[in-house]
Design a protein around this motif. Sequence first.
Motif, PDB file in Angstrom:
ATOM      1  N   SER A 132      -9.342  -1.784  -2.920  1.00 27.16           N
ATOM      2  CA  SER A 132      -9.904  -0.488  -2.537  1.00 27.16           C
ATOM      3  C   SER A 132      -9.449  -0.088  -1.145  1.00 27.16           C
ATOM      4  O   SER A 132      -9.323  -0.921  -0.257  1.00 27.16           O
ATOM      5  CB  SER A 132     -11.430  -0.496  -2.640  1.00 27.16           C
ATOM      6  OG  SER A 132     -11.959  -1.523  -1.855  1.00 27.16           O
ATOM      7  N   GLN A 192       1.875   1.850  -3.308  1.00 29.29           N
ATOM      8  CA  GLN A 192       0.751   1.717  -4.244  1.00 29.29           C
ATOM      9  C   GLN A 192       0.990   0.589  -5.240  1.00 29.29           C
ATOM     10  O   GLN A 192       0.787   0.753  -6.442  1.00 29.29           O
ATOM     11  CB  GLN A 192       0.530   3.034  -4.986  1.00 29.29           C
ATOM     12  CG  GLN A 192      -0.041   4.095  -4.082  1.00 29.29           C
ATOM     13  CD  GLN A 192      -1.375   4.607  -4.600  1.00 29.29           C
ATOM     14  OE1 GLN A 192      -2.037   3.934  -5.392  1.00 29.29           O
ATOM     15  NE2 GLN A 192      -1.785   5.767  -4.157  1.00 29.29           N
ATOM     16  N   GLY A 216      -5.349  -3.935  -9.286  1.00 26.46           N
ATOM     17  CA  GLY A 216      -6.535  -3.157  -9.627  1.00 26.46           C
ATOM     18  C   GLY A 216      -7.780  -3.450  -8.818  1.00 26.46           C
ATOM     19  O   GLY A 216      -8.667  -2.602  -8.690  1.00 26.46           O
ATOM     20  N   SER A 235       0.834  -1.206   0.000  1.00 27.40           N
ATOM     21  CA  SER A 235       0.000   0.000   0.000  1.00 27.40           C
ATOM     22  C   SER A 235       0.866   1.254   0.000  1.00 27.40           C
ATOM     23  O   SER A 235       0.524   2.252  -0.626  1.00 27.40           O
ATOM     24  CB  SER A 235      -0.892   0.046   1.245  1.00 27.40           C
ATOM     25  OG  SER A 235      -1.653  -1.115   1.346  1.00 27.40           O
ATOM     26  N   ASP A 258       4.222  11.541  -9.505  1.00 24.81           N
ATOM     27  CA  ASP A 258       4.085  11.284  -8.071  1.00 24.81           C
ATOM     28  C   ASP A 258       4.463   9.842  -7.725  1.00 24.81           C
ATOM     29  O   ASP A 258       5.178   9.592  -6.765  1.00 24.81           O
ATOM     30  CB  ASP A 258       2.637  11.533  -7.629  1.00 24.81           C
ATOM     31  CG  ASP A 258       2.384  13.014  -7.331  1.00 24.81           C
ATOM     32  OD1 ASP A 258       3.377  13.741  -7.134  1.00 24.81           O
ATOM     33  OD2 ASP A 258       1.207  13.409  -7.289  1.00 24.81           O
ATOM     34  N   LEU A 259       3.964   8.905  -8.531  1.00 24.75           N
ATOM     35  CA  LEU A 259       4.220   7.490  -8.234  1.00 24.75           C
ATOM     36  C   LEU A 259       5.707   7.174  -8.289  1.00 24.75           C
ATOM     37  O   LEU A 259       6.210   6.346  -7.535  1.00 24.75           O
ATOM     38  CB  LEU A 259       3.442   6.593  -9.204  1.00 24.75           C
ATOM     39  CG  LEU A 259       1.928   6.597  -8.968  1.00 24.75           C
ATOM     40  CD1 LEU A 259       1.217   5.814 -10.065  1.00 24.75           C
ATOM     41  CD2 LEU A 259       1.571   6.013  -7.605  1.00 24.75           C
ATOM     42  N   LEU A 263      -1.641   7.963  -0.723  1.00 23.47           N
ATOM     43  CA  LEU A 263      -2.874   7.395  -1.273  1.00 23.47           C
ATOM     44  C   LEU A 263      -3.546   8.332  -2.274  1.00 23.47           C
ATOM     45  O   LEU A 263      -4.392   7.913  -3.049  1.00 23.47           O
ATOM     46  CB  LEU A 263      -3.848   7.038  -0.146  1.00 23.47           C
ATOM     47  CG  LEU A 263      -3.446   5.836   0.706  1.00 23.47           C
ATOM     48  CD1 LEU A 263      -4.401   5.659   1.869  1.00 23.47           C
ATOM     49  CD2 LEU A 263      -3.408   4.551  -0.138  1.00 23.47           C
ATOM     50  N   LYS A 264      -3.158   9.600  -2.248  1.00 21.11           N
ATOM     51  CA  LYS A 264      -3.747  10.546  -3.213  1.00 21.11           C
ATOM     52  C   LYS A 264      -2.901  10.651  -4.483  1.00 21.11           C
ATOM     53  O   LYS A 264      -3.262  11.362  -5.410  1.00 21.11           O
ATOM     54  CB  LYS A 264      -3.871  11.938  -2.566  1.00 21.11           C
ATOM     55  CG  LYS A 264      -4.780  11.976  -1.342  1.00 21.11           C
ATOM     56  CD  LYS A 264      -6.245  12.107  -1.748  1.00 21.11           C
ATOM     57  CE  LYS A 264      -7.178  12.186  -0.541  1.00 21.11           C
ATOM     58  NZ  LYS A 264      -7.568  10.863  -0.021  1.00 21.11           N
ATOM     59  N   PHE A 265      -1.794   9.973  -4.504  1.00 19.84           N
ATOM     60  CA  PHE A 265      -0.936  10.030  -5.690  1.00 19.84           C
ATOM     61  C   PHE A 265      -1.593   9.282  -6.843  1.00 19.84           C
ATOM     62  O   PHE A 265      -2.062   8.171  -6.651  1.00 19.84           O
ATOM     63  CB  PHE A 265       0.415   9.350  -5.428  1.00 19.84           C
ATOM     64  CG  PHE A 265       1.369  10.148  -4.568  1.00 19.84           C
ATOM     65  CD1 PHE A 265       1.023  11.398  -4.076  1.00 19.84           C
ATOM     66  CD2 PHE A 265       2.631   9.638  -4.270  1.00 19.84           C
ATOM     67  CE1 PHE A 265       1.913  12.125  -3.284  1.00 19.84           C
ATOM     68  CE2 PHE A 265       3.522  10.354  -3.481  1.00 19.84           C
ATOM     69  CZ  PHE A 265       3.157  11.594  -2.984  1.00 19.84           C
ATOM     70  N   ASN A 266      -1.648   9.879  -8.027  1.00 15.56           N
ATOM     71  CA  ASN A 266      -1.982   9.063  -9.182  1.00 15.56           C
ATOM     72  C   ASN A 266      -1.242   9.445 -10.459  1.00 15.56           C
ATOM     73  O   ASN A 266      -1.262   8.704 -11.413  1.00 15.56           O
ATOM     74  CB  ASN A 266      -3.498   8.964  -9.404  1.00 15.56           C
ATOM     75  CG  ASN A 266      -4.155  10.320  -9.307  1.00 15.56           C
ATOM     76  OD1 ASN A 266      -3.562  11.328  -9.707  1.00 15.56           O
ATOM     77  ND2 ASN A 266      -5.364  10.354  -8.775  1.00 15.56           N
ATOM     78  N   SER A 267      -0.541  10.572 -10.441  1.00 20.32           N
ATOM     79  CA  SER A 267       0.226  10.901 -11.644  1.00 20.32           C
ATOM     80  C   SER A 267       1.511  10.066 -11.664  1.00 20.32           C
ATOM     81  O   SER A 267       1.994   9.630 -10.628  1.00 20.32           O
ATOM     82  CB  SER A 267       0.589  12.387 -11.644  1.00 20.32           C
ATOM     83  OG  SER A 267       1.593  12.637 -10.674  1.00 20.32           O
ATOM     84  N   LYS A 268       2.026   9.870 -12.867  1.00 20.90           N
ATOM     85  CA  LYS A 268       3.264   9.112 -13.016  1.00 20.90           C
ATOM     86  C   LYS A 268       4.386   9.730 -12.211  1.00 20.90           C
ATOM     87  O   LYS A 268       5.190   9.062 -11.566  1.00 20.90           O
ATOM     88  CB  LYS A 268       3.674   9.107 -14.504  1.00 20.90           C
ATOM     89  CG  LYS A 268       3.428   7.790 -15.185  1.00 20.90           C
ATOM     90  CD  LYS A 268       4.112   7.780 -16.533  1.00 20.90           C
ATOM     91  CE  LYS A 268       4.380   6.345 -16.945  1.00 20.90           C
ATOM     92  NZ  LYS A 268       4.821   6.232 -18.325  1.00 20.90           N
TER      93      LYS A 268
END
Lengths: 329, 328
Positions: free
Chosen positions: A63, A56, A60, A53, A85-86, A78-83
């Motif tokens: 949740s 991340q 898929g 976790s 940021d990851l 947990l709010k990261f979703n851009s490349k």
Amino acid sequence: MSHLLEVKNLDVKFDTDEGRITAVENISFSVDQGEVLGIVGESGSGKSVTAKSIMQLNPGNTSYNEDAEIILDNENVLKFNSKQDLKKIRGGKVSMIFQEPMASFAPAIKIGAQMVEQLLIHKNINKEEAKSTSINMLKRVGIADAEKRFNQYAFELSGGMRQRAMIAMALSTMPKLLLADEPTTALDVTIQAQVINLIKDIIKEYQMGVIFITHDLGVIAQVADHVAVMYLGSVVEKGPVNEILKNPKHPYTKGLLQALPDINNLDAPLSPIPGNIPSPLDRPTGCVFRTRCPHHNPEGKDGKIEMKLIEVEPSHWVDQCGIQCGQNG
Amino acid sequence: MGDNLISVNNVSVNFDYQENFISKKQKIHAVNNINIKIKKGSFFGLVGESGSGKTTLGRAILGANKISSGNVIFHDDERDYDLTNMNKQDLKEYRKKAQLIFQDPYAALSPRMTVRDIIAEPLEVMKITNSRQETDERVRDIAAKCRLNIEHLRRFPHAFSGGQRQRISIARALVSNPKFIVADESVAALDVSIQADILNLLKQLQVELNLTYLFISHDLSVVAHVCDVVAVMYLGHIVEMGPSRELFKNPKHSYTKALLSSIPSIDPEKRSEAIELKGEIPSALNPPPGCVFRTRCPNPGIDCKGGEIKMGLTEVEPGHWVDQCCAL
Ligand SMILES: Nc1ncnc2c1ncn2[C@@H]1O[C@H](COP(=O)(O)OP(=O)(O)OP(=O)(O)O)[C@@H](O)[C@H]1O
Ligand SMILES: Nc1ncnc2c1ncn2[C@@H]1O[C@H](COP(=O)(O)OP(=O)(O)O)[C@@H](O)[C@H]1O
Ligand code: SF4
Ligand code: SF4
Ligand SMILES: [Mg+2]
Ligand SMILES: [Mg+2]
């Protein structure tokens, strides 16, 4: 001072054909710079899911709950979703090492090439610098002939050497947080002792935070500063390593310690924890441990009690039912 | 011979090895000149690092590996079986008397077999029973002894937990009514809370069914708890052997000492007292000459360096044997 990592109220659920699985429920813990948090628990207790976790890396069908937070360096992962940021949490600020080193290496790419590629992604350096950093790191973890190993494939190395190479690769980017998921479980005790010493030296040298996952309480005693004991997705007890191992409060922690064959006390009988670990699809309501707890009272309220950690000694937290149930479980 | 069930006499097992078809043929020295006696009713432990030859020796004693030199004798009540000299009939009988507990039976067995069929298979393959009814009776009987729920016999394996699977595996090994059992890493894959249960079961069955075990494990704490005699293997050789308590209290060989000190202590205040061994176990293709442990020995004597030392066990206390060069 704020913590390097703070996990707050994390639930992790998976949607599967057989239904929704609760792999982790309402766990919270923190890790400081230079500190080793040991997470101990039997298979299926949610140790790996917790570690994944943070990077991340869960698949898929995962949740997370809305109010969960994984704060790394003041940002909620947990709010990261851009490349972009990851990238920060996958090989940037966080690195992971595994039980099986082949999981870290692509089989058809030479060790050195993988280390260099990783450095070029995460560090602002050129190829030459990346190469010398990698070779130095291979040397640092005790690999003889580092220049030669740099040009070999992972499968050409012996087990212990591969483990060292994986550690070198994980550390070369200088992560602030190292996640070590059972890194010594598959090793012989002699090699385990080498790897543990290596990891300890490196933590001291680089002052990184570490989460060390294992099912072996002996390994915990040797490496951890703090410990979280997990069972079926819940943290049932946590605190300073000395407290947890010498003054355990929760029936599960006590049971684990009693089940362990102690080489210094051969007269002690081997006492298993009765029963089997329930399937996560049949996760007990209330106290997760009640189907195996010797103090369980079927007429008691442990099926209804909400699990919640309370502080019984400074920094020593135990599930509230764990201490109550002795009297009224 | 009287109270011994198994005598292993000067046994070596080599495997042929050729890197590719033009390179020269080499030998893997997996097991070298081993001598052990396993007493009737004993829980004989075999420990050592990965690649030390434990499984190879266990399989040789079961007749599942060829023996390159030396012999293994199984002393049955009426007669001896020489494993290097058995006819087909002998081999058939021996298979019933000596069995292996698999680490995980489902890794090897069809997921479409019910638990009943898994346990019954040895009876059918070895044609031990004459009717389905007799087979069922034996299966039920051994399942009960292994504390398996009779209802579970109709189910398929995938639903079972590690501990239950291991009980099925034990029942399968015991159904032919053997006298000798090789348990190779039988609790290695289990969680600690379950492991103790399986170890207690093995102990109980030993008494109930008059069994003799060869218990192979890399976990010294487990071995110390269940075994009465222990042999420590390194690179194909037994370097030390003795009554379990004596051996763990008073280890003589440098390797045994290092191995014992490497067990992580459960006491956080006792950190890193491990005698750190450098490097790893060498390849069995090119074992070092002289003392095989020489390349990693933390404190070799002056005599040990030359590589001329001849390995062999010598008795230092009653029943406590140590490799002669390290015994000094
Ligand atoms: N069939 C085979 N062909 C070639 N070499 C083999 C064979 N079986 C075993 N070996 C070799 O013999 C040596 C001893 O292996 P063995 O499997 O007996 O060790 P072990 O002590 O059981 O190790 P582990 O703890 O990993 O199970 C090793 O070098 C191994 O690679
Ligand atoms: N991708 C997934 N889909 C469904 N269930 C999963 C998935 N990953 C893990 N689980 C389940 O979550 C639980 C916790 O797993 P894990 O964290 O791997 O345990 P541990 O590492 O403590 O042994 C287990 O019941 C496991 O089967
Ligand atoms: S609440 Fe009851 S069942 Fe749960 S750990 Fe406490 S005593 Fe045991
Ligand atoms: S014989 Fe010498 S080299 Fe071998 S283990 Fe003993 S002291 Fe070490
Ligand atoms: Mg895991
Ligand atoms: Mg083996």
